[in-house]
Design an enzyme around this catalytic site. Structure first.
Site, PDB file in Angstrom:
ATOM      1  CG  ASN A 108      -1.705   1.230   1.411  1.00 12.15           C
ATOM      2  OD1 ASN A 108      -1.847   2.000   0.458  1.00 12.15           O
ATOM      3  ND2 ASN A 108      -2.249   1.446   2.611  1.00 12.15           N
ATOM      4  CD1 TRP A 109       3.489   0.927  -2.715  1.00 12.73           C
ATOM      5  CD2 TRP A 109       3.588   1.983  -4.685  1.00 12.73           C
ATOM      6  NE1 TRP A 109       4.200   0.127  -3.579  1.00 12.73           N
ATOM      7  CE2 TRP A 109       4.277   0.756  -4.801  1.00 12.73           C
ATOM      8  CE3 TRP A 109       3.511   2.807  -5.802  1.00 12.73           C
ATOM      9  CZ2 TRP A 109       4.888   0.339  -5.986  1.00 12.73           C
ATOM     10  CZ3 TRP A 109       4.126   2.399  -6.994  1.00 12.73           C
ATOM     11  CH2 TRP A 109       4.807   1.180  -7.078  1.00 12.73           C
ATOM     12  CE  LYS A 110       0.221   3.527   4.828  1.00 10.81           C
ATOM     13  NZ  LYS A 110      -0.023   3.669   6.245  1.00 10.81           N
TER      14      LYS A 110
ATOM     15  CG  HIS B 158      -5.879   1.796   5.213  1.00  8.47           C
ATOM     16  ND1 HIS B 158      -5.454   2.763   6.096  1.00  8.47           N
ATOM     17  CD2 HIS B 158      -4.831   0.964   5.026  1.00  8.47           C
ATOM     18  CE1 HIS B 158      -4.184   2.518   6.423  1.00  8.47           C
ATOM     19  NE2 HIS B 158      -3.785   1.425   5.779  1.00  8.47           N
TER      20      HIS B 158
ATOM     21  CD  GLU C  77      -3.142   5.561   6.667  1.00  9.30           C
ATOM     22  OE1 GLU C  77      -3.133   5.645   5.425  1.00  9.30           O
ATOM     23  OE2 GLU C  77      -2.196   5.061   7.315  1.00  9.30           O
TER      24      GLU C  77
ATOM     25  CD  GLU D 295      -3.605  -2.742   7.579  1.00 12.68           C
ATOM     26  OE1 GLU D 295      -2.472  -2.988   7.156  1.00 12.68           O
ATOM     27  OE2 GLU D 295      -4.218  -1.685   7.334  1.00 12.68           O
TER      28      GLU D 295
ATOM     29  N   GLY E 134       2.070   2.314  10.712  1.00 11.43           N
ATOM     30  CA  GLY E 134       2.953   3.469  10.521  1.00 11.43           C
ATOM     31  C   GLY E 134       3.638   3.949  11.780  1.00 11.43           C
TER      32      GLY E 134
ATOM     33  CB  SER F  21       5.061  -1.468  12.188  1.00 14.82           C
ATOM     34  OG  SER F  21       4.533  -0.167  12.376  1.00 14.82           O
TER      35      SER F  21
ATOM     36  N   GLY G 102       2.763  -1.126   4.360  1.00  6.41           N
ATOM     37  CA  GLY G 102       2.733   0.283   3.994  1.00  6.41           C
ATOM     38  C   GLY G 102       4.133   0.799   3.735  1.00  6.41           C
TER      39      GLY G 102
END
Ligand code: PEP
Length: 255
Positions: free
Chosen positions: A9-11, A98, A100, A168, A174, A210, A231
């Site tokens: 997941n490159w965000k 997700h 976020e 998650e 992160g 992480s 991530g």
């Protein structure tokens, strides 16, 4: 898709040339080491880089995924992207719910359920993220949270379609602090039993939070962990391919 499954997941990172470079590096390293045939690999770049990354992946075993989609097929939804559009640029997967999206963009379980339905309608495989916050864990509410995040979905017939579940824990995303293997083991056993009880034995459960090349083997050796959602470490080709190799190693050793 071949298990283990590793999703990058490159965000909101990479411009188009960086995305192309990263995808080329990952493809080359995965093919040279042969891990591309032993693992399901999915890259989820930002929307604007999907086409370019899709071109880099053509002819490889690496699949393209998106990080989100909207619930309607088209129309007056300024700034949104439909599942049909994702399909048209070659996506096979889409991340839904997700943390976020849940926290920053206030997505709730009802909206997430609609997104899952829309993804299935367009023959995308949704990767549904679930997980508790630190506060919820401290209040011993982890199981209630996971159950309620899945409740609406497990009540509909469409749950029998292909999808992936990603555990998650929000406090591990992160932060550089991955969950401990016993915490992951408990959560995955809980989710596995819940999914199985609802006829979802076909749904792989990934861990995310992480993951690094250093902790990957330990995390992927936990029972019921079918792979990972990565991530930060997916933005470096060496780290990402190392994590892929770790998932293959863990699976072979713990079989
Ligand atoms: C994620 O974005 O889903 C994630 C797990 O991020 P990180 O690996 O950086 O914790």
């Amino acid at each position: 898709m071949t298990e283990p499954i590793i999703v990058g997941n490159w965000k909101m990172n990479t411009n188009v040339s960086e995305a192309v470079h990263l995808a080329q590096q990952i493809r080359q390293a995965a093919e040279q080491s042969g891990v591309d045939h032993q693992c399901g690999i999915v890259l989820c770049p930002p929307f604007v880089n999907l086409s370019a990354v899709g071109n880099c992946l053509r002819g490889s075993t690496i699949a393209l995924g998106a990080q989100n989609c909207w619930i309607e097929p088209y129309g007056a939804f300024t700034g949104e992207i439909s599942a049909a559009m994702l399909r048209s640029v070659g996506c096979e997967f889409v991340i839904i719910g997700h943390s976020e999206r849940r926290t920053i963009f206030h997505e709730d379980d009802a909206l997430i359920r609609q997104k899952m339905l829309r993804a299935w309608e367009e023959s995308l495989v949704p990767i549904l993220c679930v997980g508790e916050t630190l506060h919820e864990r401290q209040l011993h509410r982890t199981w209630n949270v996971l159950e309620s995040q899945l409740e609406q979905l497990l009540a509909i017939e469409e749950r029998r379609n292909p999808w992936v579940c990603a555990y998650e824990p929000v406090w591990a995303i992160g932060t550089g602090i991955a969950a401990e293997p016993p915490q992951i083991e408990q959560a995955h056993a809980f989710l596995r039993a819940l999914l199985d009880a609802h006829g979802c034995t076909h749904v792989p459960i990934l861990y995310g939070g992480s993951i690094t090349p250093t902790n990957a083997v330990a995390l992927f050796s936990v029972p019921n962990v079918a792979g990972g959602l990565v991530g930060g470490a997916s933005l470096n080709a060496d780290s990402f391919v190392h994590i892929i190799a770790a998932s293959i190693h863990a699976r072979a050793t713990n079989r």
